[in-house]
Design a protein around this motif. Structure first.
Motif, short mmCIF file in Angstrom:
data_model
loop_
_atom_site.label_atom_id
_atom_site.label_comp_id
_atom_site.label_asym_id
_atom_site.label_seq_id
_atom_site.Cartn_x
_atom_site.Cartn_y
_atom_site.Cartn_z
N ILE A 5 -8.56 10.48 -8.90
CA ILE A 5 -9.71 11.03 -8.16
C ILE A 5 -10.35 12.11 -9.03
N GLY A 56 -15.28 9.10 0.93
CA GLY A 56 -16.47 8.26 1.08
C GLY A 56 -16.94 8.15 2.52
N ILE A 67 -13.28 7.37 -7.91
CA ILE A 67 -11.93 7.04 -7.50
C ILE A 67 -11.55 5.75 -8.21
N ARG A 70 -14.19 4.16 -10.11
CA ARG A 70 -15.37 3.61 -9.43
C ARG A 70 -16.23 4.77 -8.91
N ILE A 72 -18.01 6.42 -6.42
CA ILE A 72 -18.14 6.42 -4.96
C ILE A 72 -19.54 6.84 -4.52
N HIS A 73 -20.11 7.83 -5.24
CA HIS A 73 -21.41 8.39 -4.85
C HIS A 73 -22.54 7.39 -5.01
N MET A 75 -22.11 4.05 -4.20
CA MET A 75 -21.84 2.85 -3.40
C MET A 75 -22.72 2.79 -2.15
N GLU A 79 -20.26 -1.38 0.69
CA GLU A 79 -19.31 -1.28 -0.44
C GLU A 79 -18.23 -0.24 -0.13
N LEU A 80 -18.66 0.86 0.50
CA LEU A 80 -17.71 1.92 0.85
C LEU A 80 -16.70 1.45 1.88
N PHE A 83 -14.30 -0.68 0.05
CA PHE A 83 -13.48 0.12 -0.87
C PHE A 83 -12.41 0.90 -0.10
N ARG A 84 -12.82 1.48 1.03
CA ARG A 84 -11.86 2.25 1.84
C ARG A 84 -10.76 1.35 2.37
N ASN A 87 -8.34 0.63 -0.52
CA ASN A 87 -7.73 1.70 -1.33
C ASN A 87 -7.31 2.97 -0.59
#
Ligand SMILES: Nc1ncnc2c1ncn2[C@@H]1O[C@H](COP(=O)(O)OP(=O)(O)OP(=O)(O)O)[C@@H](O)[C@H]1O
Ligand SMILES: [Mg+2]
Length: 236
Positions: A5, A56, A67, A70, A72-73, A75, A79-80, A83-84, A87
């Motif tokens: 991170i 996110g 993260i 990738r 995050i800002h 996405m 996508e978020l 991703f959440r 991960n």
């Protein structure tokens, strides 16, 4: 080791009617894979804001979050969400369980979103709840469980997908001191056994001692970062 991170010059401003609140005002942090990290600071210092940006759940006003490399800002919301799901596990102070669902259904929910069949997800949820000492409570709804039991259900829900990263915002904030110790033991043990990265917020200096690294936030800025040489080991 490469950090899992990374936050770079992270800013979050909230605008109310006529004032702008700088909840986060240029935060730089790096957290390593498998690290247990505490975020501490007084009320209103920006701890929850930082955690929800890292997870996110909210977009930053400025700055960058990576993260697993990738961005995050950058996405989109969908996508978020994906991703959440792949991960991240999140544990809330107020548990945030579904009131109409029993413990097994709550824990199995993220697996449903992953498209796993009902039989498989129910079995996985029961196995995990059993490990957390909740065998007697599979079919209880949140209102029929104590605070500590509800938080164990919500930890199980956060880790059922085996996320590499677990975020927890004041996970013991609504619990008595004895139950708080149990929950901290469970959470840090789970993270360490799985080699997952755990980032938790607390205003309690004693809870921070469970962490490898303690990030002190004052007025939306990192005041200092301590490496904790004598970390507490959970005994559950
Ligand atoms: N949605 C929002 N709208 C406006 N201001 C907000 C919002 N969320 C947070 N803030 C403000 O941002 C600042 C940081 O809030 P945050 O919730 O991150 O603090 P905290 O450190 O988690 O505090 P606590 O220990 O009380 O939970 C505070 O001044 C708060 O009032
Ligand atoms: Mg908070």
């Amino acid at each position: 080791m490469e950090p899992i991170i990374v936050a770079k010059d992270l800013k979050k401003f909230y605008r109310t009617t006529n004032i702008r609140i700088k909840a986060l005002d240029g935060v730089d942090i790096e957290i390593l894979p498998g690290e247990v990290c505490a975020i501490v600071g007084t009320s209103g210092s920006g701890k929850s804001t930082l955690l929800s940006l890292l997870a996110g759940l909210e977009p930053p006003t400025a700055g960058k979050i990576f993260i697993k490399k990738r961005a995050i800002h950058k996405m989109t919301e969908s996508e978020l969400v994906d991703f959440r799901l792949q991960n991240i596990g999140f544990v809330f102070q107020s548990f945030n369980l579904m009131g109409t669902m029993n413990a097994v259904e709550n824990v199995a929910l993220p697996l449903m979103f992953k498209g796993i069949s009902r039989g498989t997800r129910t079995q996985a949820a029961k196995k995990l709840l059993g490990k957390m000492g909740l065998k007697q409570h599979f079919y209880n709804k949140p209102a029929e469980l104590s605070g500590g039991q509800q938080q164990r259900v919500s930890i199980a829900r956060a880790i059922i997908t085996k996320p590499e990263i677990i975020f927890a915002d004041e996970p013991t904030g609504n619990l008595d001191s004895h139950t708080s110790v149990q929950i901290m033991d469970i959470m840090t043990n789970v993270a360490r056994q799985r080699n997952a990265t755990l980032v938790f917020v607390t205003h309690d200096p004693e809870k921070a001692l469970y962490a490898d690294k303690i990030i002190h936030i004052i007025d939306g800025k990192v005041d200092r970062i301590d490496i904790n040489e004598q970390k507490l080991e959970g005994n559950i």
